[in-house]
Motif scaffolding. Structure first.
Motif, PDB file in Angstrom:
ATOM      1  N   LEU A   1       0.792  -1.151  -0.131  1.00 50.87           N
ATOM      2  CA  LEU A   1       0.139  -0.012   0.189  1.00 50.87           C
ATOM      3  C   LEU A   1       0.875   1.254  -0.135  1.00 50.87           C
ATOM      4  N   ASN A   2       2.095   1.128   0.140  1.00 47.44           N
ATOM      5  CA  ASN A   2       3.093   2.432   0.255  1.00 47.44           C
ATOM      6  C   ASN A   2       3.926   2.387  -1.182  1.00 47.44           C
ATOM      7  N   SER A   3       3.555   1.768  -1.996  1.00 50.24           N
ATOM      8  CA  SER A   3       4.009   1.682  -3.357  1.00 50.24           C
ATOM      9  C   SER A   3       3.342   2.888  -4.073  1.00 50.24           C
ATOM     10  N   PRO A   4       4.306   3.763  -4.870  1.00 50.28           N
ATOM     11  CA  PRO A   4       3.767   4.601  -5.871  1.00 50.28           C
ATOM     12  C   PRO A   4       2.820   3.896  -6.809  1.00 50.28           C
ATOM     13  N   VAL A   5       1.690   4.693  -7.168  1.00 48.09           N
ATOM     14  CA  VAL A   5       0.614   4.188  -8.357  1.00 48.09           C
ATOM     15  C   VAL A   5       0.293   5.336  -9.060  1.00 48.09           C
TER      16      VAL A   5
ATOM     17  N   ASP B   1      -4.504  19.630  -5.362  1.00 51.11           N
ATOM     18  CA  ASP B   1      -3.943  20.227  -4.146  1.00 51.11           C
ATOM     19  C   ASP B   1      -3.394  18.880  -3.221  1.00 51.11           C
ATOM     20  N   HIS B   2      -3.690  17.919  -3.427  1.00 51.42           N
ATOM     21  CA  HIS B   2      -3.771  16.755  -2.433  1.00 51.42           C
ATOM     22  C   HIS B   2      -2.413  16.702  -2.151  1.00 51.42           C
ATOM     23  N   PRO B   3      -1.725  16.509  -0.916  1.00 50.84           N
ATOM     24  CA  PRO B   3      -0.283  16.148  -0.512  1.00 50.84           C
ATOM     25  C   PRO B   3       0.105  14.930  -1.119  1.00 50.84           C
ATOM     26  N   GLY B   4      -0.798  14.113  -1.367  1.00 52.78           N
ATOM     27  CA  GLY B   4      -0.288  12.733  -1.998  1.00 52.78           C
ATOM     28  C   GLY B   4       0.250  12.745  -3.225  1.00 52.78           C
TER      29      GLY B   4
ATOM     30  N   LYS C   1       2.177   9.167  -4.426  1.00 53.06           N
ATOM     31  CA  LYS C   1       3.198   8.857  -3.776  1.00 53.06           C
ATOM     32  C   LYS C   1       2.799   7.322  -3.229  1.00 53.06           C
ATOM     33  N   THR C   2       1.698   7.067  -2.812  1.00 55.35           N
ATOM     34  CA  THR C   2       1.549   5.861  -2.297  1.00 55.35           C
ATOM     35  C   THR C   2      -0.007   5.540  -2.885  1.00 55.35           C
ATOM     36  N   GLU C   3      -0.129   3.915  -2.759  1.00 52.48           N
ATOM     37  CA  GLU C   3      -1.693   3.630  -3.155  1.00 52.48           C
ATOM     38  C   GLU C   3      -2.599   4.187  -2.010  1.00 52.48           C
ATOM     39  N   LYS C   4      -2.132   4.084  -0.758  1.00 50.39           N
ATOM     40  CA  LYS C   4      -2.957   4.342   0.261  1.00 50.39           C
ATOM     41  C   LYS C   4      -3.490   5.747   0.256  1.00 50.39           C
ATOM     42  N   GLU C   5      -2.598   6.646  -0.079  1.00 49.67           N
ATOM     43  CA  GLU C   5      -3.110   7.955  -0.138  1.00 49.67           C
ATOM     44  C   GLU C   5      -3.925   8.247  -1.383  1.00 49.67           C
TER      45      GLU C   5
ATOM     46  N   THR D   1      12.820  16.041 -13.315  1.00 51.75           N
ATOM     47  CA  THR D   1      13.005  14.611 -13.924  1.00 51.75           C
ATOM     48  C   THR D   1      12.958  13.794 -12.599  1.00 51.75           C
ATOM     49  N   ASN D   2      12.992  12.480 -12.695  1.00 52.62           N
ATOM     50  CA  ASN D   2      12.699  11.457 -11.430  1.00 52.62           C
ATOM     51  C   ASN D   2      11.629  11.791 -10.632  1.00 52.62           C
ATOM     52  N   LEU D   3      10.353  11.996 -11.441  1.00 54.14           N
ATOM     53  CA  LEU D   3       8.988  12.504 -10.576  1.00 54.14           C
ATOM     54  C   LEU D   3       8.553  11.234  -9.540  1.00 54.14           C
ATOM     55  N   ILE D   4       8.874   9.987  -9.872  1.00 56.44           N
ATOM     56  CA  ILE D   4       8.194   9.016  -9.095  1.00 56.44           C
ATOM     57  C   ILE D   4       9.398   8.312  -8.374  1.00 56.44           C
ATOM     58  N   PRO D   5       9.173   8.317  -6.903  1.00 57.18           N
ATOM     59  CA  PRO D   5      10.020   7.604  -5.973  1.00 57.18           C
ATOM     60  C   PRO D   5      10.042   5.954  -6.044  1.00 57.18           C
ATOM     61  N   LYS D   6      11.011   5.427  -5.619  1.00 58.26           N
ATOM     62  CA  LYS D   6      10.840   4.128  -5.549  1.00 58.26           C
ATOM     63  C   LYS D   6      10.595   3.462  -6.935  1.00 58.26           C
TER      64      LYS D   6
END
Length: 233
Positions: A115-119, A148-151, A172-176, A227-232
């Motif tokens: 759930l903490n993986s980027p999506v 405006d969402h921080p996620g 940033k994460t699937e949970k967000e 660049t490199n917008l997506i972490p992990k």
């Protein structure tokens, strides 16, 4: 296994408009299953604002039979070379809600690690013309929520006239993302998305509508100096 790709590129204004009426992407392109060429829009902007539809900023959503076909397209095709100068992310399909014509939804689905993986989420819809005013009324608050969402790491909308609208967002994460969808985010007016979905269920805005969820596989290029917008990834 097929892959999807989402591209962002800046074009001269009139070249961007020309592409709306005559797509520069060949339907007979080797390995290409389907594509949508759209003009980018600024989420939450006023309807009659110059920033609402950005004809000089193009979003292209594509599905390929295999990754090598995409790589050949970006290297050898005239418009593919233009897309290669922009930014794109390669995507592995995870899940679909609804149905949309053109794209071929894979029978084999990928999975996120946690759930903490980027999506990445893509919505795409074919609008009912007389439902557009009601859609705008319910949709703009959702646009602002996502914008405006921080996620979110990147979010935008796009349109192809006369009736195709789409959104693209990296989380940033699937949970967000799922917290936003269900109105559980710790933000102002968190239930804007769930309220709009209830209205759609009551009386649909669209002929067709689908939300697609993806696992980001690789990111290339830059968009607006980033660049490199997506972490992990």
């Amino acid at each position: 296994m097929s892959i999807f790709s989402y591209h962002l590129v800046k074009l001269p204004f009139f070249k961007g408009i020309k592409g709306i009426f005559s797509s520069p992407i060949s339907k007979n392109q080797k390995g290409l299953i389907y594509s949508e060429y759209m003009s980018a829009m600024t989420l939450g902007s006023p309807i009659f604002s110059p920033s609402r539809v950005l004809f000089g900023q193009v979003a292209v959503f594509m599905q390929w039979e295999y990754e090598a076909a995409l790589e050949e397209y970006l290297e050898y095709d005239n418009f593919g070379k233009i897309l290669a100068k922009g930014w794109h992310v390669r995507l592995s399909f995870v899940r679909e809600w609804g149905k949309i014509s053109g794209f071929q939804i894979p029978s084999v689905c990928d999975k996120l690690e946690s759930l903490n993986s980027p999506v990445v989420a893509v919505t795409i819809a074919r609008m009912k013309p007389f439902a557009i005013p009601r859609f705008i009324h319910w949709g703009r608050p959702v646009e602002k929520l996502v914008r405006d969402h921080p996620g979110t790491l990147l979010s935008l909308a796009s349109v192809r006239f006369p009736n195709t609208v789409s959104t693209f967002s990296i989380w940033k994460t699937e949970k967000e993302m799922t917290d936003m969808v269900h109105g559980r985010s710790k933000v102002k007016e968190p239930k804007r998305h769930s309220a709009a979905m209830k209205e759609r269920e009551r009386k649909d805005f669209h002929f067709e509508f689908a939300t697609l969820r993806f696992k980001p596989m690789a990111e290339f290029g830059e968009w607006k100096g980033q660049t490199n917008l997506i972490p992990k990834i």
